[in-house]
Every structure is written in structure tokens, then in C-alpha cells.
Motif scaffolding. Sequence first.
Motif, PDB file in Angstrom:
ATOM      1  N   THR A  44       0.457  -1.606  -0.147  1.00  0.00           N
ATOM      2  CA  THR A  44       0.583   0.479   0.361  1.00  0.00           C
ATOM      3  C   THR A  44       0.780   1.136   0.207  1.00  0.00           C
ATOM      4  O   THR A  44       0.531   2.075  -0.762  1.00  0.00           O
ATOM      5  CB  THR A  44      -1.410   0.135   1.078  1.00  0.00           C
ATOM      6  OG1 THR A  44      -1.469  -1.087   1.298  1.00  0.00           O
ATOM      7  CG2 THR A  44      -1.702   0.997   1.855  1.00  0.00           C
ATOM      8  N   VAL A  45       1.813   1.370   0.670  1.00  0.00           N
ATOM      9  CA  VAL A  45       2.533   2.535   0.622  1.00  0.00           C
ATOM     10  C   VAL A  45       3.711   2.505  -0.327  1.00  0.00           C
ATOM     11  O   VAL A  45       3.929   3.692  -0.595  1.00  0.00           O
ATOM     12  CB  VAL A  45       3.703   2.192   1.956  1.00  0.00           C
ATOM     13  CG1 VAL A  45       4.924   3.226   2.401  1.00  0.00           C
ATOM     14  CG2 VAL A  45       3.769   2.089   3.024  1.00  0.00           C
ATOM     15  N   LEU A  46       3.999   1.710  -1.226  1.00  0.00           N
ATOM     16  CA  LEU A  46       4.590   1.589  -2.036  1.00  0.00           C
ATOM     17  C   LEU A  46       4.108   2.288  -3.903  1.00  0.00           C
ATOM     18  O   LEU A  46       3.638   3.209  -4.659  1.00  0.00           O
ATOM     19  CB  LEU A  46       5.342  -0.143  -2.378  1.00  0.00           C
ATOM     20  CG  LEU A  46       6.119  -0.312  -4.171  1.00  0.00           C
ATOM     21  CD1 LEU A  46       7.141   1.019  -4.276  1.00  0.00           C
ATOM     22  CD2 LEU A  46       5.993  -1.469  -4.484  1.00  0.00           C
ATOM     23  N   LEU A  48       0.510   4.219  -3.114  1.00  0.00           N
ATOM     24  CA  LEU A  48       0.649   5.304  -2.997  1.00  0.00           C
ATOM     25  C   LEU A  48       1.427   6.750  -2.940  1.00  0.00           C
ATOM     26  O   LEU A  48       1.370   7.645  -3.754  1.00  0.00           O
ATOM     27  CB  LEU A  48       0.364   5.512  -0.957  1.00  0.00           C
ATOM     28  CG  LEU A  48      -1.120   5.020  -0.764  1.00  0.00           C
ATOM     29  CD1 LEU A  48      -1.422   5.178   0.692  1.00  0.00           C
ATOM     30  CD2 LEU A  48      -2.525   5.700  -1.423  1.00  0.00           C
ATOM     31  N   SER A  49       2.864   5.613  -2.636  1.00  0.00           N
ATOM     32  CA  SER A  49       4.164   6.821  -2.772  1.00  0.00           C
ATOM     33  C   SER A  49       4.143   6.976  -4.845  1.00  0.00           C
ATOM     34  O   SER A  49       5.139   7.950  -5.479  1.00  0.00           O
ATOM     35  CB  SER A  49       5.199   6.129  -2.285  1.00  0.00           C
ATOM     36  OG  SER A  49       5.399   4.866  -3.376  1.00  0.00           O
ATOM     37  N   LEU A  50       3.680   5.756  -5.742  1.00  0.00           N
ATOM     38  CA  LEU A  50       3.694   6.056  -6.460  1.00  0.00           C
ATOM     39  C   LEU A  50       2.489   6.648  -7.515  1.00  0.00           C
ATOM     40  O   LEU A  50       3.101   7.255  -8.133  1.00  0.00           O
ATOM     41  CB  LEU A  50       3.991   4.471  -7.224  1.00  0.00           C
ATOM     42  CG  LEU A  50       5.190   4.104  -7.286  1.00  0.00           C
ATOM     43  CD1 LEU A  50       5.191   2.478  -7.813  1.00  0.00           C
ATOM     44  CD2 LEU A  50       6.392   4.301  -7.626  1.00  0.00           C
ATOM     45  N   PHE A  52       1.487   9.592  -6.080  1.00  0.00           N
ATOM     46  CA  PHE A  52       2.286  10.457  -5.809  1.00  0.00           C
ATOM     47  C   PHE A  52       2.844  11.112  -6.125  1.00  0.00           C
ATOM     48  O   PHE A  52       3.246  12.266  -7.135  1.00  0.00           O
ATOM     49  CB  PHE A  52       2.182  11.065  -4.354  1.00  0.00           C
ATOM     50  CG  PHE A  52       2.960  12.312  -3.928  1.00  0.00           C
ATOM     51  CD1 PHE A  52       2.019  13.146  -3.537  1.00  0.00           C
ATOM     52  CD2 PHE A  52       3.925  12.224  -3.336  1.00  0.00           C
ATOM     53  CE1 PHE A  52       1.988  14.303  -2.937  1.00  0.00           C
ATOM     54  CE2 PHE A  52       4.615  13.828  -2.855  1.00  0.00           C
ATOM     55  CZ  PHE A  52       3.780  14.440  -2.634  1.00  0.00           C
ATOM     56  N   ILE A  53       3.883  10.312  -7.095  1.00  0.00           N
ATOM     57  CA  ILE A  53       5.034  10.570  -7.883  1.00  0.00           C
ATOM     58  C   ILE A  53       4.658  11.098  -9.085  1.00  0.00           C
ATOM     59  O   ILE A  53       4.501  11.990  -9.957  1.00  0.00           O
ATOM     60  CB  ILE A  53       6.265   9.438  -8.065  1.00  0.00           C
ATOM     61  CG1 ILE A  53       6.947   9.285  -6.577  1.00  0.00           C
ATOM     62  CG2 ILE A  53       6.664   9.821  -8.808  1.00  0.00           C
ATOM     63  CD1 ILE A  53       7.612   8.502  -6.458  1.00  0.00           C
TER      64      ILE A  53
END
Length: 70
Positions: A44-46, A48-50, A52-53
Motif C-alpha cells: 500500500t505504501v509503495l 500510494l507513493s507511486l 503521488f509521484i
Amino acid sequence: MAKGQGGQKKVAAGRGAIGGANGGAGILKFYTDDAPGLKIGPTTVLVLSLLFIGFVVLLHIWGKLTTHRA
């Protein structure tokens, strides 16, 4: 003989200072089931960060396309 004992006392005192009051748990206490806060997995963190980028990249592209030139 006294020199060896003095060195051992320093090591023992150093361990106590590093461990602190939590018994040496350190950062591992953040990864237990009893830790407070939001519980999300690494996938989930991965994702969400992708996302956002990607959103930031799209905003940069949109900003380049809509600039007013004088």
C-alpha cells in the motif's frame, strides 16, 4: 587484572545507556501489533507513493503546457 575489569564495566554501562527504559526494544516496538497508529502494508505504501509521484509529474506537465508567455 584491574584493567580488564574496568573495561568490562564501561561496556556494561554503555549497553544500559543505549537500551534505555524500554529494555532495548528500540525501533522494533514500532513493528508490533500493539503499536499505535495506522496499520498499512508495504504494498500500500509503495502504490500510494507511486501515485503521488505520478500526480506531481502530471502537475509539472500541466504547468508547462498552460504557462502564459509574454
